[in-house]
Design a protein around this motif. Sequence first.
Motif, short mmCIF file in Angstrom:
data_model
loop_
_atom_site.label_atom_id
_atom_site.label_comp_id
_atom_site.label_asym_id
_atom_site.label_seq_id
_atom_site.Cartn_x
_atom_site.Cartn_y
_atom_site.Cartn_z
N SER A 219 0.84 -1.19 0.00
CA SER A 219 0.00 0.00 0.00
C SER A 219 0.88 1.24 0.00
O SER A 219 1.73 1.41 0.89
N ILE A 220 0.68 2.08 -0.99
CA ILE A 220 1.43 3.34 -1.05
C ILE A 220 1.14 4.19 0.18
O ILE A 220 2.02 4.88 0.71
N ALA A 221 -0.11 4.13 0.65
CA ALA A 221 -0.50 4.94 1.81
C ALA A 221 0.34 4.60 3.04
O ALA A 221 0.68 5.49 3.82
N THR A 222 0.69 3.33 3.20
CA THR A 222 1.51 2.91 4.35
C THR A 222 2.87 3.56 4.31
O THR A 222 3.35 4.11 5.32
N TYR A 223 3.51 3.51 3.14
CA TYR A 223 4.85 4.09 3.01
C TYR A 223 4.81 5.62 3.10
O TYR A 223 5.72 6.24 3.66
N LEU A 224 3.77 6.20 2.56
CA LEU A 224 3.62 7.66 2.64
C LEU A 224 3.44 8.09 4.09
O LEU A 224 4.05 9.06 4.55
N LEU A 225 2.62 7.35 4.84
CA LEU A 225 2.40 7.65 6.26
C LEU A 225 3.71 7.53 7.04
O LEU A 225 4.04 8.40 7.85
N ALA A 226 4.45 6.45 6.80
CA ALA A 226 5.71 6.24 7.50
C ALA A 226 6.70 7.37 7.20
O ALA A 226 7.42 7.84 8.09
N ALA A 227 6.71 7.83 5.94
CA ALA A 227 7.61 8.92 5.56
C ALA A 227 7.23 10.21 6.27
O ALA A 227 8.09 10.96 6.76
N ILE A 228 5.92 10.48 6.37
CA ILE A 228 5.44 11.68 7.06
C ILE A 228 5.81 11.62 8.54
O ILE A 228 6.28 12.61 9.12
N ILE A 229 5.60 10.45 9.15
CA ILE A 229 5.93 10.29 10.57
C ILE A 229 7.42 10.49 10.79
O ILE A 229 7.85 11.15 11.75
N PHE A 230 8.24 9.94 9.90
CA PHE A 230 9.70 10.08 10.05
C PHE A 230 10.13 11.54 9.91
O PHE A 230 10.92 12.04 10.72
N VAL A 231 9.60 12.24 8.90
CA VAL A 231 9.99 13.64 8.67
C VAL A 231 9.54 14.51 9.85
O VAL A 231 10.31 15.34 10.36
N ALA A 232 8.29 14.32 10.31
CA ALA A 232 7.79 15.09 11.45
C ALA A 232 8.59 14.77 12.70
O ALA A 232 8.95 15.67 13.48
#
Length: 270
Positions: free
Chosen positions: A49-62
């Motif tokens: 799921s692209i959404a999973t990786y996108l969420l993880a990236a947002i969490i990491f950046v924040a």
Amino acid sequence: MELLLLREIIVVCAVAAAAYTDFKTGLIYDRITYPLIAIGLLLNLFEFSIATYLLAAIIFVAGYALYYTGKIGGGDVKLFTGISIVLPFLNGRIFIFDVIVAAAIVAVVFLSAYYVLKYARAGIKFEENKNGIIRAGIIGIGILVYFAFLLQTGIANVQTIALFGVTMLFALVFLALENGIRKRFFLEMVKVEEMDEDELIAADEIDAQTKQEIGIGVKGIADAEVLRRIKERGIVTVPVYRNLPKFAPFVLVGCIVVIVFGSALTGIFF
């Protein structure tokens, strides 16, 4: 359902290990977070799921932004990232968001009650907390007006306002007495040779000129370069904050609460 249960078990076990090491040593080790991230990547090969990786990236950046400003540790960032990869969504909601909200509520109520009562037994000095009391009062009025607006417009229900209202009340009491609590329970004068790298310097206890000379930066952390400058200037002792509350144990509580009562919280959390 079996894969979801597996994800939940992995998250709880990893966070329990992180909570233990954080409580005992103040550190969340890479040997916990890296395998968690790796397992999450492996599990997502089955449910890509692209959404999973996108969420993880947002969490990491924040998380990295908070780490850069000294608000949380690097171990926390990797732990939150790992959680968001292994268990991105639960009950149609972002799992890590609900976990952080639940953990923050428990942490605020518990730590505020604990340290305020401890401070009260030791003897509260209202004079040294005068500015904090005024600041907490002003913020409290603003929060009260905001909550009234949310309730009147129907944006939030009574249960939500009650939950966050009580939490804010505890937080405001702590904020009012924060200066005295910090000085009494966390502030220590440490000899330079006894300082560790990543020591949190009490920047508010150092004059502006000294801060500029040693260049503690945004994070206020005593890295190798800061320690070198301190020694070069012949500074003997440095004010630091030690024995600060650990957040990972509360993250564990948040995970358990959201997994067990997640569906019931949907109407309470925004």
